[in-house]
Design a protein around this motif. Structure first.
Motif, PDB file in Angstrom:
ATOM      1  N   ALA A  73     -77.610 -10.170  33.253  1.00  0.00           N
ATOM      2  CA  ALA A  73     -77.436 -11.246  32.273  1.00  0.00           C
ATOM      3  C   ALA A  73     -76.521 -12.290  32.889  1.00  0.00           C
TER       4      ALA A  73
ATOM      5  N   ILE B 216     -74.518 -15.643  32.208  1.00  0.00           N
ATOM      6  CA  ILE B 216     -73.980 -16.270  30.994  1.00  0.00           C
ATOM      7  C   ILE B 216     -73.166 -17.492  31.380  1.00  0.00           C
TER       8      ILE B 216
ATOM      9  N   TRP C 232     -74.747 -15.887  23.712  1.00  0.00           N
ATOM     10  CA  TRP C 232     -74.314 -14.562  24.148  1.00  0.00           C
ATOM     11  C   TRP C 232     -73.140 -14.038  23.313  1.00  0.00           C
TER      12      TRP C 232
ATOM     13  N   GLU D 254     -73.051 -10.556  21.174  1.00  0.00           N
ATOM     14  CA  GLU D 254     -72.035  -9.519  21.256  1.00  0.00           C
ATOM     15  C   GLU D 254     -71.493  -9.161  19.885  1.00  0.00           C
TER      16      GLU D 254
ATOM     17  N   ASP E 230     -74.291  -2.758  25.211  1.00  0.00           N
ATOM     18  CA  ASP E 230     -74.721  -3.265  26.518  1.00  0.00           C
ATOM     19  C   ASP E 230     -76.227  -3.493  26.503  1.00  0.00           C
TER      20      ASP E 230
ATOM     21  N   ARG F 220     -73.687  -7.962  34.360  1.00  0.00           N
ATOM     22  CA  ARG F 220     -73.410  -9.210  33.668  1.00  0.00           C
ATOM     23  C   ARG F 220     -72.573 -10.112  34.565  1.00  0.00           C
TER      24      ARG F 220
ATOM     25  N   GLU G 117     -70.638 -13.819  34.394  1.00  0.00           N
ATOM     26  CA  GLU G 117     -70.199 -14.929  33.539  1.00  0.00           C
ATOM     27  C   GLU G 117     -69.751 -16.081  34.424  1.00  0.00           C
TER      28      GLU G 117
END
Length: 941
Positions: A636, A638, A751, A755, A762, A767, A769
């Motif tokens: 992911a 982000i 995102w 969460e 998860d 992930r 960021e």
């Protein structure tokens, strides 16, 4: 029995009874017990008095006791040696007479010659023994004088420690000490001269050659040879003893001189003011005192030089002896280890500094102390290795103090540690000040000149401090120490004159440029005068130094993000107060086409980008491991809009060796079947209705692929059932991870909503960021695009102060950095927003690009919005791009009313609609609207 009868019974012919005897001796026992008790009480009182003494005085008492015991032992040894030598002389005399008597009655001439030679040998042995007796008596005399000196020193030391000396008594004691010192210095000079002179021991030279054949076969010849060998061995032993005694005598006298000189220095403050000023003045007494202290330095330097040269050949043996003892072995091995560590640290200081920098700036290093140290690393980084060496040198000399008591080591400590701190000071000065002159032509020459002057000043300070410390070590803080201090201050005057002469023109011109209407510039309009420049240089240098120190402090504060934002705000307020405004947006079209294309609000070409790809290497490494058989995974990605997600995915696709494809996720994928059919189309397989069917099709294709999905926030809708599309996509990524690595890019605020909605479950195995870019990266991105276009923008219009010359050039360079920091602060590290406002800061004037302050959106206008407009803006910000239908479903607003509100917001240029009908916040209003929504708690971080 009555008492009287009992007493009478004790007296009779048989003598006293035992009981009667005890009764008569009891008074004597009582008296002895009382005396013993009194002695014990006196002993305890003395112990208490000793324990209440100051620690320095107790240490002095211990030293005195040890010295007395050593002197007593030496005296006893000398007396025993004298007695032994006398006895040896008597035996030699008797043997000589016996040899002469035998020679007188012998018949053989050859045997008579041998006996006569034996008599000469015994004569030499007698003279040698007598000489040894005299040497022993001299040792006793030296020990006696040392004992007298010790008593004198101890008495005076106690008087000084307890403050019992008045000024007159101190004056008398001082003159007495001076006489003793003159005598002992003369004795030390004589003792040092004696060290280099040949041995005074009597020698023996044979009168006959025992190797001649005529002497063979005689028993007297063998006895003579044995006597000669014994004499030679005795002579060698005597010479060795003499050398040892000479060194002991010199060392004893040197120690006496040192102690007396220390007492003399301690007496100086107790003397009367008049006497002290006379002693420390330039009159006859002062000059005589100076001569005596110089003689003290000469003598102590001569003594320690000879002592060091004498002990040099014995160092290996001493080291071996220290290693053999458990009490010193550890310290010596520690000394060797520290020495090796110093060499390695200094030779590899660049590599050590780099390793520490990487460890300190590692992303895994999240401790609080690293966050405090990290901003100062640019200053303290180059000092790490020199400071480590300095600390280790302190440890080395601390260990040496425990192993040896040598003034040579003390002097070496002064020089070595002083030089080490000089290196630290030069490095720190160069890093703090000289390295800041990094812009503009000719600054390298200026930096070298400044560095040369700094080294000259620090070198002068090092020499002055070293001489001062050495003089204090050798003669204490006496007359010479005062002279050195005075000369050091006097030496500042020519040093100051040299610096003024070197820098007069530079300092005066720099001040005139920095302050065109200041006191320097106004006085330079008069007829030129070199003297006037010299007079103006010190105050001008002081003001420029203040400005430089302020700038240095500001640059140090800029290491912290909060400080950078505060300075950016103050800079903006200064520009606004100056009246600098921005152009209307319609003037953007007047910019050159190449600039408008280079700063378009879309991912640019690779030559326009810079290397800022967090965690890209780790993900690329995981993909390489996956291609070699490691388990699959999904990532992911982000980040908020414009932060560089698309560019990051492009770079990842270029780094991997497997097939990679970047795909935009379209709008309207809200149902699981739609996601499955779309994924089938993306992967190039037959259309599948279920995830199981898609998984089977993907497994049939053996080739591994990398699929990068942009705008994955389109899978999410903040509504009931709005996550079914995402759940389907997550299941697809998990089921197909053996053949496909999925990288899914999400909007930051989408995102964060996920969460919260999924309760931090998860969704992806990895992930990444993408946070706000640092200030340096934003500035580098803008500069690179301008350099690629071969364009240069002028910041001169933003300079607030009235400056000229090099000061104006420096101000322009500082303004450039401050303005790029302002863009970084306003954009909160978002490169797209920063480039947008950079483009809005440019204008063309006479075919030149100029930078002016951009016009920020008026945030107050957002306060006028209706609640439904705010909710709609929050929905657009949360999803990043949303259609009218999705916006209506999310906010619960009627679709037609939603379309009207979106049109209203577009009219105010808050939002814009793309070709696919998706609405998003405009780049111009993006940062202002995000701040506004977070303040209204409609968007959470």
């Amino acid at each position: 029995m009555p008492a009287a009868d009992a007493g009478d019974a004790g007296i009779g012919d048989a003598g006293p009874t035992p009981d009667a005897g005890l009764a008569t001796t009891e008074p004597e026992d009582v008296a002895e017990g009382e005396a013993l008790t009194a002695l014990r009480l006196q002993r305890d009182r003395l112990r208490l008095q000793f324990l209440t003494l100051p620690s320095e005085e107790r240490a002095a008492v211990f030293d005195a006791v040890r010295t007395r015991r050593r002197i007593s032992a030496e005296q006893e040894a000398s007396r025993a040696e004298e007695q032994r030598a006398d006895e040896e002389a008597l035996r030699a005399s008797a043997a000589r007479r016996e040899a002469l008597d035998r020679a007188a009655v012998t018949v053989s001439a050859i045997e008579r010659d041998l006996l006569a030679e034996r008599a000469r040998v015994e004569t030499a042995r007698e003279e040698l023994a007598q000489w040894q007796a005299r040497l022993a008596r001299e040792r006793q005399a030296v020990a006696l004088r040392s004992a007298e000196r010790l008593q004198h020193v101890h008495t005076l030391d106690r008087a000084l420690s307890r403050g019992r000396l008045d000024e007159d008594d101190a004056d008398d004691r001082y003159h007495e000490l001076v006489l003793l010192l003159r005598r002992d210095r003369w004795r030390l000079d004589q003792a040092l001269d004696a060290i280099g002179t040949p041995s005074a021991a009597p020698t023996y030279e044979p009168a006959i050659d025992l190797g001649e054949p005529i002497y063979h076969g005689f028993e007297a010849r063998e006895r003579l040879r044995d006597a000669i060998d014994a004499l030679e061995a005795h002579a060698l032993e005597a010479e060795e003893t003499e050398r040892r005694v000479r060194w002991e005598r010199a060392s004893r006298i040197a120690e006496d001189v040192r102690q007396l000189d220390e007492l003399r220095i301690r007496l100086l403050p107790r003397m009367s003011r008049r006497t002290r000023e006379t002693m420390l003045g330039l009159g006859p007494e002062g000059r005589a005192q100076l001569g005596r202290e110089l003689n003290q330095i000469r003598l102590m330097g001569r003594f320690w030089g000879l002592r060091t040269w004498h002990d040099l050949p014995q160092i290996p043996a001493q080291i071996g002896a220290m290693l053999a003892l458990s009490s010193t072995r550890t310290e010596l091995l520690l000394l060797f280890a520290i020495g090796a560590l110093i060499v390695v640290t200094w030779r590899r200081k660049e590599a050590l500094t780099e390793r520490l920098r990487k460890a300190l700036h590692a992303r895994t290093q999240q401790r609080q102390w690293t966050a405090l140290v990290r901003p100062f690393w640019v200053v303290i980084g180059p000092l790490i290795a020199p400071l480590i060496v300095v600390v280790l040198l302190h440890v080395v000399f601390g260990v040496l103090d425990g192993l040896t008591d040598s003034m040579f080591v003390d002097g070496l400590r002064v020089v070595v540690l002083g030089f080490a701190w000089l290196i630290v000071a030069i490095t720190a000065t160069a890093r703090l000040f000289v390295s800041r002159l990094r812009h503009g032509a000719g600054r390298a020459v200026l930096s070298r000149r400044i560095f040369t002057s700094v080294r000259m000043v620090l070198g002068f300070a090092f020499v002055a401090v070293t001489i001062l410390r050495l003089s204090e070590l050798l003669v204490g803080r006496g007359y010479l120490y005062t002279i050195v201090v005075d000369l050091a201050w006097l030496g500042v005057i020519p040093l100051f004159a040299i610096l003024v002469h070197r820098w007069a023109d530079d300092v005066v011109n720099a001040h005139a440029d920095r302050y065109p209407e200041g006191f320097v510039a106004t006085r330079l309009t008069d007829p030129p005068s070199r003297l006037r420049r010299y007079i103006l240089t010190p105050p001008a240098a002081a003001q420029l130094a203040y400005v430089g120190a302020t700038t240095a402090f500001k640059e140090l504060a800029l290491r912290f993000e909060q400080s950078r934002r505060a300075f950016a705000f103050l800079f903006r307020r200064r520009l606004e107060k100056q009246g600098e405004g921005a152009r209307p947006e319609k003037e953007i079209s007047d910019l050159p086409e190449d600039i408008r294309e280079a700063f378009e609000e879309v991912p640019g070409e690779s030559e326009l980008e810079i290397g800022h790809f967090p965690e890209l290497d780790q993900i690329a490494g995981q993909i390489a491991a996956w291609s070699d058989g490691a388990p699959g995974f999904a990532v992911a990605l982000i980040g908020e809009r414009g932060i560089g997600k698309t560019t990051w995915m492009r770079q990842l696709a270029a780094r991997t060796e497997i097939a990679a494809e970047i795909i935009d996720v379209p709008d309207g994928l809200t149902e699981p079947e739609q996601v499955t059919r779309w994924a089938s189309e993306v992967l190039g397989v037959d259309t599948c209705a279920t995830v199981d069917e898609l998984d089977t099709k993907v497994k049939e294709a053996t080739a591994k692929r990398l699929v990068l999905l942009d705008h994955c926030q389109n899978f999410v809708l903040r509504a009931i059932g709005g996550m079914r599309a995402l759940e389907t996509m997550v299941e697809i990524t998990a089921r197909t991870s053996a053949n496909i690595v999925w990288v899914c890019a999400f909007s930051r605020y989408t995102w964060l909503y996920l969460e919260r909605a999924r309760q931090a479950q998860d969704l992806f195995s990895a992930r990444v960021e993408l946070g706000a870019w640092p200030e340096e990266k934003i500035a580098a991105l803008i500069r690179k695009r301008m350099e690629t276009l071969n364009r240069q923008a002028s910041f001169r219009d933003l300079v607030v102060d009235r400056l000229a010359g090099s000061a104006l050039e420096d101000a322009v360079l500082r303004t450039e950095s401050e303005y790029l920091r302002l863009l970084w602060d306003y954009s909160v590290g978002n490169p797209r927003v920063a480039m947008h406002y950079w483009k809005h800061s440019l204008s063309v004037d006479d075919e030149k690009l100029r930078v002016q302050l951009f016009r920020a959106p008026e945030v107050e206008a957002l306060e006028e919005l209706h609640e439904q407009s705010r909710f709609l803006l929050a929905a657009v910000a949360l999803h990043e791009n949303v259609t009218e239908e999705e916006a209506a479903l999310t906010t619960g607003i009627d679709r037609r009313q939603c379309a009207a509100i979106l049109a209203f917001l577009a009219g105010r240029r808050y939002v814009e609609c793309d070709a696919n009908g998706a609405w998003r916040i405009t780049t111009h209003w993006y940062r202002a609207i995000i701040r506004y929504l977070r303040r209204k708690r409609l968007l959470f971080d």
